[in-house]
Design a protein around this motif. Structure first.
Motif, PDB file in Angstrom:
ATOM      1  N   TYR A 136       0.847  -1.196   0.000  1.00 47.15           N
ATOM      2  CA  TYR A 136       0.000   0.000   0.000  1.00 47.15           C
ATOM      3  C   TYR A 136       0.881   1.245   0.000  1.00 47.15           C
ATOM      4  O   TYR A 136       1.796   1.376   0.816  1.00 47.15           O
ATOM      5  CB  TYR A 136      -0.916   0.011   1.221  1.00 47.15           C
ATOM      6  N   LEU A 137       0.589   2.164  -0.915  1.00 50.45           N
ATOM      7  CA  LEU A 137       1.331   3.411  -1.015  1.00 50.45           C
ATOM      8  C   LEU A 137       0.370   4.586  -0.990  1.00 50.45           C
ATOM      9  O   LEU A 137      -0.778   4.479  -1.439  1.00 50.45           O
ATOM     10  CB  LEU A 137       2.158   3.456  -2.300  1.00 50.45           C
ATOM     11  N   SER A 138       0.836   5.703  -0.469  1.00 48.47           N
ATOM     12  CA  SER A 138       0.025   6.911  -0.363  1.00 48.47           C
ATOM     13  C   SER A 138       0.390   7.878  -1.480  1.00 48.47           C
ATOM     14  O   SER A 138       1.342   7.648  -2.235  1.00 48.47           O
ATOM     15  CB  SER A 138       0.268   7.571   1.004  1.00 48.47           C
ATOM     16  N   PRO A 139      -0.343   8.983  -1.633  1.00 50.76           N
ATOM     17  CA  PRO A 139      -0.023   9.959  -2.693  1.00 50.76           C
ATOM     18  C   PRO A 139       1.371  10.567  -2.602  1.00 50.76           C
ATOM     19  O   PRO A 139       1.810  11.219  -3.561  1.00 50.76           O
ATOM     20  CB  PRO A 139      -1.096  11.039  -2.502  1.00 50.76           C
ATOM     21  N   THR A 140       2.078  10.368  -1.514  1.00 49.46           N
ATOM     22  CA  THR A 140       3.432  10.924  -1.406  1.00 49.46           C
ATOM     23  C   THR A 140       4.381  10.339  -2.445  1.00 49.46           C
ATOM     24  O   THR A 140       5.410  10.950  -2.742  1.00 49.46           O
ATOM     25  CB  THR A 140       3.995  10.682   0.000  1.00 49.46           C
ATOM     26  N   VAL A 141       4.057   9.166  -3.019  1.00 51.05           N
ATOM     27  CA  VAL A 141       4.946   8.569  -4.026  1.00 51.05           C
ATOM     28  C   VAL A 141       4.991   9.394  -5.301  1.00 51.05           C
ATOM     29  O   VAL A 141       5.864   9.178  -6.139  1.00 51.05           O
ATOM     30  CB  VAL A 141       4.523   7.127  -4.353  1.00 51.05           C
ATOM     31  N   SER A 142       4.067  10.339  -5.479  1.00 53.30           N
ATOM     32  CA  SER A 142       4.098  11.186  -6.668  1.00 53.30           C
ATOM     33  C   SER A 142       5.344  12.065  -6.713  1.00 53.30           C
ATOM     34  O   SER A 142       5.674  12.620  -7.765  1.00 53.30           O
ATOM     35  CB  SER A 142       2.844  12.066  -6.730  1.00 53.30           C
ATOM     36  N   LEU A 143       6.057  12.183  -5.588  1.00 56.51           N
ATOM     37  CA  LEU A 143       7.281  12.992  -5.547  1.00 56.51           C
ATOM     38  C   LEU A 143       8.498  12.236  -6.076  1.00 56.51           C
ATOM     39  O   LEU A 143       9.504  12.854  -6.431  1.00 56.51           O
ATOM     40  CB  LEU A 143       7.560  13.460  -4.117  1.00 56.51           C
ATOM     41  N   LEU A 144       8.430  10.912  -6.116  1.00 55.39           N
ATOM     42  CA  LEU A 144       9.602  10.132  -6.519  1.00 55.39           C
ATOM     43  C   LEU A 144      10.063  10.410  -7.951  1.00 55.39           C
ATOM     44  O   LEU A 144      11.260  10.586  -8.187  1.00 55.39           O
ATOM     45  CB  LEU A 144       9.312   8.638  -6.339  1.00 55.39           C
ATOM     46  N   PRO A 145       9.172  10.458  -8.947  1.00 56.15           N
ATOM     47  CA  PRO A 145       9.663  10.766 -10.304  1.00 56.15           C
ATOM     48  C   PRO A 145      10.277  12.154 -10.424  1.00 56.15           C
ATOM     49  O   PRO A 145      11.041  12.402 -11.348  1.00 56.15           O
ATOM     50  CB  PRO A 145       8.388  10.660 -11.168  1.00 56.15           C
ATOM     51  N   LEU A 146       9.939  13.035  -9.494  1.00 55.97           N
ATOM     52  CA  LEU A 146      10.439  14.413  -9.548  1.00 55.97           C
ATOM     53  C   LEU A 146      11.708  14.599  -8.729  1.00 55.97           C
ATOM     54  O   LEU A 146      12.268  15.702  -8.705  1.00 55.97           O
ATOM     55  CB  LEU A 146       9.357  15.367  -9.028  1.00 55.97           C
ATOM     56  N   LEU A 147      12.147  13.529  -8.040  1.00 56.62           N
ATOM     57  CA  LEU A 147      13.320  13.595  -7.160  1.00 56.62           C
ATOM     58  C   LEU A 147      13.156  14.704  -6.125  1.00 56.62           C
ATOM     59  O   LEU A 147      14.073  15.476  -5.844  1.00 56.62           O
ATOM     60  CB  LEU A 147      14.599  13.808  -7.967  1.00 56.62           C
ATOM     61  N   ARG A 148      11.977  14.766  -5.551  1.00 58.65           N
ATOM     62  CA  ARG A 148      11.655  15.761  -4.520  1.00 58.65           C
ATOM     63  C   ARG A 148      11.278  15.047  -3.232  1.00 58.65           C
ATOM     64  O   ARG A 148      10.764  13.924  -3.250  1.00 58.65           O
ATOM     65  CB  ARG A 148      10.491  16.636  -4.958  1.00 58.65           C
ATOM     66  N   THR A 149      11.503  15.720  -2.126  1.00 55.04           N
ATOM     67  CA  THR A 149      11.055  15.210  -0.832  1.00 55.04           C
ATOM     68  C   THR A 149      10.146  16.197  -0.105  1.00 55.04           C
ATOM     69  O   THR A 149       9.608  15.876   0.946  1.00 55.04           O
ATOM     70  CB  THR A 149      12.257  14.895   0.074  1.00 55.04           C
ATOM     71  N   THR A 150       9.975  17.384  -0.667  1.00 48.04           N
ATOM     72  CA  THR A 150       9.122  18.401  -0.066  1.00 48.04           C
ATOM     73  C   THR A 150       8.179  18.965  -1.130  1.00 48.04           C
ATOM     74  O   THR A 150       8.620  19.335  -2.219  1.00 48.04           O
ATOM     75  CB  THR A 150       9.961  19.550   0.530  1.00 48.04           C
ATOM     76  N   ALA A 151       6.901  18.996  -0.810  1.00 45.13           N
ATOM     77  CA  ALA A 151       5.922  19.530  -1.763  1.00 45.13           C
ATOM     78  C   ALA A 151       4.590  19.708  -1.066  1.00 45.13           C
ATOM     79  O   ALA A 151       4.315  19.116  -0.014  1.00 45.13           O
ATOM     80  CB  ALA A 151       5.763  18.609  -2.975  1.00 45.13           C
ATOM     81  N   LEU A 152       3.759  20.536  -1.664  1.00 38.86           N
ATOM     82  CA  LEU A 152       2.371  20.696  -1.248  1.00 38.86           C
ATOM     83  C   LEU A 152       1.528  20.036  -2.341  1.00 38.86           C
ATOM     84  O   LEU A 152       1.326  20.609  -3.412  1.00 38.86           O
ATOM     85  CB  LEU A 152       2.022  22.178  -1.098  1.00 38.86           C
ATOM     86  N   ILE A 153       1.086  18.818  -2.094  1.00 39.05           N
ATOM     87  CA  ILE A 153       0.397  18.018  -3.104  1.00 39.05           C
ATOM     88  C   ILE A 153      -1.084  18.389  -3.128  1.00 39.05           C
ATOM     89  O   ILE A 153      -1.779  18.253  -2.124  1.00 39.05           O
ATOM     90  CB  ILE A 153       0.566  16.520  -2.823  1.00 39.05           C
ATOM     91  N   ILE A 154      -1.554  18.847  -4.279  1.00 41.56           N
ATOM     92  CA  ILE A 154      -2.961  19.196  -4.474  1.00 41.56           C
ATOM     93  C   ILE A 154      -3.556  18.179  -5.444  1.00 41.56           C
ATOM     94  O   ILE A 154      -3.219  18.172  -6.627  1.00 41.56           O
ATOM     95  CB  ILE A 154      -3.120  20.620  -5.028  1.00 41.56           C
ATOM     96  N   ASP A 155      -4.409  17.326  -4.930  1.00 45.47           N
ATOM     97  CA  ASP A 155      -5.026  16.263  -5.723  1.00 45.47           C
ATOM     98  C   ASP A 155      -6.491  16.626  -5.963  1.00 45.47           C
ATOM     99  O   ASP A 155      -7.301  16.632  -5.032  1.00 45.47           O
ATOM    100  CB  ASP A 155      -4.911  14.926  -4.981  1.00 45.47           C
TER     101      ASP A 155
END
Length: 460
Positions: A136-155
């Protein structure tokens, strides 16, 4: 045996499916859980309207409308399992062409996915399809392709919009917020504006293609009211534009062909303003009050000073600013510099620009004159005024509608991955649904060692 993992992202409208290591989903198919419609339930866990059940117990004797009232309810575990089995059976054998008992599954899900749905999905996959394991993975995995660890994710989803701040790979659940405003609101507003064009403004909306003449009002009204959600979505994707806030955008009307005999005229006003409902706050006088939900119209004029009075009237912009206000002051600037939009609705032309303009307006930096309610709204975010020029969106080459799926695809390529959100068939057989990971254990992007190895391998 093929070692690739099956990657699933089950949304309220569409499901993305494919294999690990691939850059795009193999298929994006409607989430068809017939005979029950769970689009609203999957988004927010709220009851849905069951077309097969009517409830006449509360009908008003003085009401001349004798139509049956649709009853809203929650699905049962048995209904969910049967619907999920039929859906997954098609997905595995028609689209992915694989044997599920030989596969490991990775599921990207909404953090607050209804518990009953998660339990039913796990039961079907383990008990009927005999899958090896589920991660099980959460929406935080959307940062992996961007090589980011900090973001404000708006879904921005079908029925609901969600905002999750992620700082250094950790999801901040205390600031996680949702609102029942999404693509479905645009579709309802689109139908409402088409009817207004026909009835109120006396415009020709539905044309007969044979003689290029407008249909009578009654026939045109019936044609618009009979539009399905799929047709409305197709109209929105092909014709709608999010208009700028402070300048006029010229647009021309267009025709949408319903069939060989009929077509709908989409006026420039409809094209430019149907999506404004995403940014419409009824608490502000200058915002359009094209609210499509029922039961709230009588409350829009109630001016309350209490902070909670905004909960039923907020839009996406207020949701974003409220999320920032609840974050620690020392991380707010980092989050504003890294705003990430995901979800198909955010792909509407002009959406990103309009969102930036609305943010500046709410913070008061672009208002020269304000009325009382607008001034109260600005005072609400007074603590954020210093961030007014620091809102930046993350630029990337991927499509927002499958960015979370892509992150899960990268995780599936790892030889070892997080054990706290993975459950095997043996564990499920022994412990049952009690072994399913809870959402508060899934907000971390990845364990530090795994994240480091993944980032280093991608950067090479």
């Amino acid at each position: 045996m093929d070692k690739s993992l099956v990657i699933l992202e089950i949304g309220g409208a569409y499901t993305k499916c494919g294999y690990s290591g691939e850059s795009t989903p193999r298929f994006i198919i409607p989430t068809d859980l017939s005979p029950i419609d769970l689009s609203q339930y999957l988004s927010s866990g709220t009851p849905y309207f069951d077309n097969s059940i009517t409830d006449n117990s509360n009908t008003d004797n003085n009401n001349n409308n004798n139509e049956n009232v649709k009853k809203n309810r929650l699905p049962t575990s048995l209904e969910l399992k049967d619907a999920l089995f039929n859906f997954l059976n098609r997905l595995f054998y028609k689209y992915l062409l694989c044997k599920p008992n030989e596969k490991k599954i990775v599921i990207v899900e909404n953090i607050l996915m209804p518990r009953l749905f998660r339990q039913s999905l796990a039961s079907v996959l383990f008990e009927r399809f005999k899958v090896i394991s589920i991660l099980y993975l959460s929406p935080t995995v959307s940062l992996l392709p961007l090589l980011r660890t900090t973001a404000l994710i708006i879904d921005i989803g079908l029925r609901e919009s969600r905002i999750l701040p992620v700082y250094e790979g950790v999801g901040l659940m205390k600031s996680y917020k949702t609102i029942t405003n999404g693509q479905f609101n645009i579709l309802l507003n689109l139908k409402k504006m088409l009817l207004d064009d026909l009835i109120t403004k006396n415009r020709s909306v539905v044309l007969d293609n044979m003689n290029n003449e407008a249909l009578p009002v009654n026939e045109a009204k019936a044609a618009i009211e009979s539009l399905s959600n799929n047709q409305l979505e197709d109209i929105a994707v092909k014709t709608l534009v999010v208009s700028p806030l402070n300048r006029q955008l010229s647009a021309v009307g267009t025709h949408y062909q319903l069939s060989q005999q009929r077509s709908i005229v989409i006026s420039p006003e409809v094209r430019l303003h149907a999506a404004d409902i995403l940014f419409s706050n009824p608490m502000l006088n200058n915002q359009p009050t094209t609210t499509t939900t029922t039961g709230d119209n009588n409350n829009n004029n109630n001016n309350k000073d209490d902070y909670n009075s905004y909960c039923d009237n907020d839009d996406i912009v207020d949701l974003l600013l409220d999320t920032l206000a609840e974050c620690d002051i020392d991380i707010r600037k980092s989050l504003t510099h890294s705003i990430l939009l995901v979800g198909g609705t955010s792909m509407l032309p002009g959406f990103k620009s309009r969102l930036s303009q609305e943010i500046e307006k709410r913070l008061g930096s672009s208002l020269s004159e304000t009325n009382t309610q607008q001034q109260q709204q600005n005072n609400r975010y007074k603590q954020l005024n210093g961030l007014s020029n620091h809102f930046e969106f993350i630029k990337h080459a991927f499509q927002p509608n499958y960015l979370m799926w892509l992150g899960a695809s990268l995780v599936g390529t790892l030889d070892s991955f997080s054990s706290h959100s993975r459950i095997t068939n043996e564990q499920f057989t022994k412990f049952g649904i009690n072994k399913l990971p809870e959402y508060e254990k899934m907000t971390h992007l990845l364990p530090p060692t795994i994240a480091t190895s993944l980032f280093s391998s991608v950067s090479k």
